[in-house]
Design an enzyme around this catalytic site. Sequence first.
Site, PDB file in Angstrom:
ATOM      1  N   ASP A 198       0.751  -1.210  -0.167  1.00 43.14           N
ATOM      2  CA  ASP A 198      -0.044  -0.082  -0.016  1.00 43.14           C
ATOM      3  C   ASP A 198       0.964   1.143   0.051  1.00 43.14           C
ATOM      4  O   ASP A 198       0.731   2.109   0.781  1.00 43.14           O
ATOM      5  CB  ASP A 198      -0.926  -0.197   1.233  1.00 43.14           C
ATOM      6  CG  ASP A 198      -2.252   0.937   1.129  1.00 43.14           C
ATOM      7  OD1 ASP A 198      -2.640   1.291  -0.010  1.00 43.14           O
ATOM      8  OD2 ASP A 198      -2.675   1.394   2.302  1.00 43.14           O
ATOM      9  N   ASN A 203       1.936   6.665   3.380  1.00 39.91           N
ATOM     10  CA  ASN A 203       2.692   5.886   4.012  1.00 39.91           C
ATOM     11  C   ASN A 203       4.230   6.081   3.912  1.00 39.91           C
ATOM     12  O   ASN A 203       4.847   5.021   3.954  1.00 39.91           O
ATOM     13  CB  ASN A 203       2.278   4.272   3.452  1.00 39.91           C
ATOM     14  CG  ASN A 203       1.096   3.897   4.068  1.00 39.91           C
ATOM     15  OD1 ASN A 203       0.440   4.544   5.398  1.00 39.91           O
ATOM     16  ND2 ASN A 203       0.138   3.120   3.474  1.00 39.91           N
ATOM     17  N   ASP A 215       3.723   1.783   8.159  1.00 40.65           N
ATOM     18  CA  ASP A 215       2.346   0.932   7.954  1.00 40.65           C
ATOM     19  C   ASP A 215       2.411  -0.245   6.789  1.00 40.65           C
ATOM     20  O   ASP A 215       1.978  -0.078   5.608  1.00 40.65           O
ATOM     21  CB  ASP A 215       1.265   1.874   7.578  1.00 40.65           C
ATOM     22  CG  ASP A 215      -0.211   1.480   7.657  1.00 40.65           C
ATOM     23  OD1 ASP A 215      -0.153   0.170   8.325  1.00 40.65           O
ATOM     24  OD2 ASP A 215      -1.145   1.890   7.405  1.00 40.65           O
TER      25      ASP A 215
END
Length: 322
Positions: A198, A203, A215
Amino acid sequence: MPFADLEPAFILDAVESLGLRCDGRVLALNSYENRVYRLGMEDGPPLVAKFYRPGRWHDEAIAEEHAFALELAAAELPSVAPLAFAGSTLHHRDGHRFALFPLHGGRAPEVGDRDTLRQLGRLLARLHNVGERAAFRHRGSIGPESHGERPVAWLLEHGWLPPELEDNFAALADTLLDAIAACIERAGAVRTLRLHGDCHLGNILWRGEQAHFVDLDDCLTGPAVQDLWMLAGQGEGARRAWAWLLEGYGEFREFNLAELHLVEPLRSLRLLHHNAWIARRWQDPAFPAAFPWFAGPRHWEEVLARMQEQLAALREPPPVPA
């Protein structure tokens, strides 16, 4: 409600059960899937406590997330890894599971900058070099079924589309999935490996001219390009961004250009998966508050328009780095 009992007193009690002493300061940080808090500590810098959404991952999958983060840190990659207490990084308290992390501040990177994109490319190549050393056993893979077919079926089965749009959505989704399959076929066989999964700008924290990955909650198995395409953007300037990203990436790892055929399929799958993710979480009060427009018919009209745009993009040649 999955986090209804997650009051400050409970959070402090859970963290102090590890032998730590909090100073009473609890600040909720931006997070939807889980709950994340900045905690003041009596004897040291603040820590970040992440409470995992009940029922989403089993312990073995979270353990793989933590092990991957620690593996990246051991390879001197700038990533935020969980802290261990009594030999464990995952802790349990009255039905909740949580982990503690060091606090890292920073800002989002400037992705229009050549030096920034080259650095991100280098870091992702190094991350992928670590990722290919082993395989996930308990985490998922990205693909048309998991991120396309299932989300579409769930949205239709649970009545999220306005009745007048259901047939159009179902037909367009079928056409979109067929076009995704055709692009995947054109890409041919590509290697898969452990990924961040992701890797969007939210992030990545930029501090002191250095990027830090945060994350890994969505780390999964997939092609390397999954961690790159969101950083390259779309439209004018994307070809140049790809050139800079891959320039840096190529310093540490060879990139298979055939994976560029997967960029628009992955963008399309993210569109479908993201909408189903919000719908699945709608009973969590954080989601209606964060996405108040989601349940209205106008949103779903916009989703159909974006699906049409993606269908056109899937029929175009893949991006060629400038």
